[in-house]
Design an enzyme around this catalytic site. Sequence first.
Site, mmCIF file in Angstrom:
data_model
loop_
_atom_site.group_PDB
_atom_site.id
_atom_site.type_symbol
_atom_site.label_atom_id
_atom_site.label_comp_id
_atom_site.label_asym_id
_atom_site.label_seq_id
_atom_site.Cartn_x
_atom_site.Cartn_y
_atom_site.Cartn_z
ATOM 1 N N ALA A 130 49.227 78.958 55.903
ATOM 2 C CA ALA A 130 48.015 78.496 56.580
ATOM 3 C C ALA A 130 48.432 77.411 57.562
ATOM 4 O O ALA A 130 49.464 76.759 57.383
ATOM 5 C CB ALA A 130 47.040 77.949 55.547
ATOM 6 N N GLY A 170 50.246 80.802 52.674
ATOM 7 C CA GLY A 170 49.296 81.845 53.067
ATOM 8 C C GLY A 170 49.973 83.091 53.613
ATOM 9 O O GLY A 170 49.412 84.187 53.549
ATOM 10 N N GLU A 199 50.837 85.023 50.644
ATOM 11 C CA GLU A 199 49.562 85.490 50.079
ATOM 12 C C GLU A 199 48.981 86.641 50.897
ATOM 13 O O GLU A 199 48.440 87.595 50.345
ATOM 14 C CB GLU A 199 48.584 84.308 50.002
ATOM 15 C CG GLU A 199 49.060 83.264 49.000
ATOM 16 C CD GLU A 199 48.294 81.951 49.109
ATOM 17 O OE1 GLU A 199 48.351 81.331 50.187
ATOM 18 O OE2 GLU A 199 47.648 81.563 48.138
ATOM 19 N N GLU A 225 53.055 75.157 48.849
ATOM 20 C CA GLU A 225 51.894 74.265 48.988
ATOM 21 C C GLU A 225 52.063 72.971 48.206
ATOM 22 O O GLU A 225 51.574 71.916 48.610
ATOM 23 C CB GLU A 225 50.616 74.978 48.531
ATOM 24 C CG GLU A 225 50.146 76.095 49.452
ATOM 25 C CD GLU A 225 50.762 77.458 49.153
ATOM 26 O OE1 GLU A 225 51.767 77.523 48.408
ATOM 27 O OE2 GLU A 225 50.238 78.455 49.673
HETATM 28 N N1 CAA Z 1 51.317 75.336 60.020
HETATM 29 C C1 CAA Z 1 51.351 74.841 61.272
HETATM 30 N N2 CAA Z 1 52.471 74.839 62.023
HETATM 31 C C2 CAA Z 1 53.589 75.363 61.468
HETATM 32 C C3 CAA Z 1 53.616 75.880 60.175
HETATM 33 C C4 CAA Z 1 52.399 75.870 59.440
HETATM 34 N N3 CAA Z 1 52.302 76.397 58.208
HETATM 35 N N4 CAA Z 1 54.874 76.308 59.906
HETATM 36 C C5 CAA Z 1 55.601 76.060 60.998
HETATM 37 N N5 CAA Z 1 54.831 75.487 61.948
HETATM 38 C C6 CAA Z 1 55.231 75.042 63.289
HETATM 39 C C7 CAA Z 1 56.039 73.761 63.220
HETATM 40 O O1 CAA Z 1 55.199 72.652 63.109
HETATM 41 C C8 CAA Z 1 56.789 73.838 64.514
HETATM 42 O O2 CAA Z 1 55.935 73.442 65.545
HETATM 43 P P1 CAA Z 1 56.430 72.303 66.626
HETATM 44 O O3 CAA Z 1 57.554 73.010 67.348
HETATM 45 O O4 CAA Z 1 55.218 72.098 67.447
HETATM 46 O O5 CAA Z 1 56.898 71.150 65.830
HETATM 47 C C9 CAA Z 1 57.050 75.328 64.692
HETATM 48 O O6 CAA Z 1 56.111 75.989 63.859
HETATM 49 C C10 CAA Z 1 58.441 75.761 64.240
HETATM 50 O O7 CAA Z 1 58.623 75.298 62.903
HETATM 51 P P2 CAA Z 1 59.899 74.450 62.426
HETATM 52 O O8 CAA Z 1 60.422 73.636 63.551
HETATM 53 O O9 CAA Z 1 59.505 73.733 61.176
HETATM 54 O O10 CAA Z 1 60.916 75.649 62.128
HETATM 55 P P3 CAA Z 1 62.143 75.638 61.104
HETATM 56 O O11 CAA Z 1 62.891 76.876 61.383
HETATM 57 O O12 CAA Z 1 62.857 74.346 61.158
HETATM 58 O O13 CAA Z 1 61.477 75.730 59.649
HETATM 59 C C11 CAA Z 1 59.927 76.586 57.991
HETATM 60 C C12 CAA Z 1 60.787 76.883 59.258
HETATM 61 C C13 CAA Z 1 60.843 76.323 56.791
HETATM 62 C C14 CAA Z 1 59.098 77.825 57.738
HETATM 63 C C15 CAA Z 1 59.028 75.346 58.266
HETATM 64 O O14 CAA Z 1 58.349 75.533 59.485
HETATM 65 C C16 CAA Z 1 58.003 75.099 57.198
HETATM 66 O O15 CAA Z 1 58.335 74.615 56.132
HETATM 67 N N6 CAA Z 1 56.727 75.439 57.483
HETATM 68 C C17 CAA Z 1 55.622 75.164 56.585
HETATM 69 C C18 CAA Z 1 55.623 76.106 55.406
HETATM 70 C C19 CAA Z 1 54.497 75.749 54.474
HETATM 71 O O16 CAA Z 1 54.442 74.699 53.879
HETATM 72 N N7 CAA Z 1 53.547 76.699 54.296
HETATM 73 C C20 CAA Z 1 52.408 76.527 53.432
HETATM 74 C C21 CAA Z 1 51.215 76.081 54.233
HETATM 75 S S1 CAA Z 1 49.840 75.628 53.197
HETATM 76 C C22 CAA Z 1 49.088 77.088 52.788
HETATM 77 O O17 CAA Z 1 49.520 78.142 53.173
HETATM 78 C C23 CAA Z 1 47.853 76.954 51.914
HETATM 79 C C24 CAA Z 1 47.339 78.250 51.388
HETATM 80 O O18 CAA Z 1 47.736 78.743 50.389
HETATM 81 C C25 CAA Z 1 46.242 78.915 52.061
#
Ligand code: CAA
Length: 257
Positions: free
Chosen positions: A65, A108, A111, A131
């Site tokens: 998400a 998400g 999911e 999460e």
């Molecule tokens: N939401 C918003 N933006 C996201 C994102 C997310 N879930 N995941 C990645 N991005 C964005 C980053 O912020 C970044 O944007 P900027 O360039 O503007 O900073 C861009 O995508 C590229 O990401 P990274 O620079 O972080 O890329 P990476 O290769 O270094 O890392 C990753 C990849 C490990 C997937 C890392 O991006 C990450 O950990 N993302 C978040 C994963 C996460 O926590 N997901 C769960 C979300 S909560 C949820 O999903 C709740 C639910 O159950 C409904």
Amino acid sequence: MSYETILLETRGRVALITLNRPQALNALNSTVMNELRQVLTAIQSDDAIGAAVLTGSEKAFAAGADIKEMQSLNFIDAYLGDFISGWDDVASFRKPLIAAVSGFALGGGCELAMICDFIIASKTAKFGQPEITLGVIPGMGGTQRLTRAVGKAKAMDLCLTGRMMDAQEAESAGLVARIVEPERLVEEAVAAAEKIAGFSQPAVRMAKEAVNRAFEQTLGEGLRFERRLFHSLFATEDQKEGMAAFIEKRRADFKNR
Ligand code: CAA
């Protein structure tokens, strides 16, 4: 119709839906959710389409998400607005939907892949429910669908530690149906969808409905439900055609009637 966050293509009787927010690793914001619902509604009523494939990019199916969209959300708004409940519409899609997963399928994203009927993963796929690292828990079914798919031990491990599992581990655990080379991912998923789309559509829909029932009721009730659906298929012309074709050693020509 064109969309901001989704690409839609038709290949034969298959709709190929590609999540397209590369700058955010396909993070699932409300636009993605709403556009996907619109696309699925259109596919649902299009008789020319028998099955769909949902994919992302090579780097990310979807990284979860959208954290930036969620950051300032408060409880009252989340609760009164029933935040992210729109994803339930994806789960209600009645035609087969295959997730073709490459790269990250996190939160998400994992999911959403699990909402699909089955997952074909590239060798590079990584699944996780991170999460907990954000101070929340999965909200699109992660604690429920993941537990049913891989059992308590791994679901707890993933949800509590936030670690990722690779395609191999996900396949051994039962989350993933097939693993393919990255360059063959979409081709393989579309071929599977095309095969499904070639079968009798009443039978396909009932098979999906019956398998999904296994997650919702007791074995006895599920078996009775399956039996009734099975019986009802003998009212179709496709059952006569499918069985005649077998006996006559020819290919069945299903009319979806
Ligand atoms: N939401 C918003 N933006 C996201 C994102 C997310 N879930 N995941 C990645 N991005 C964005 C980053 O912020 C970044 O944007 P900027 O360039 O503007 O900073 C861009 O995508 C590229 O990401 P990274 O620079 O972080 O890329 P990476 O290769 O270094 O890392 C990753 C990849 C490990 C997937 C890392 O991006 C990450 O950990 N993302 C978040 C994963 C996460 O926590 N997901 C769960 C979300 S909560 C949820 O999903 C709740 C639910 O159950 C409904």
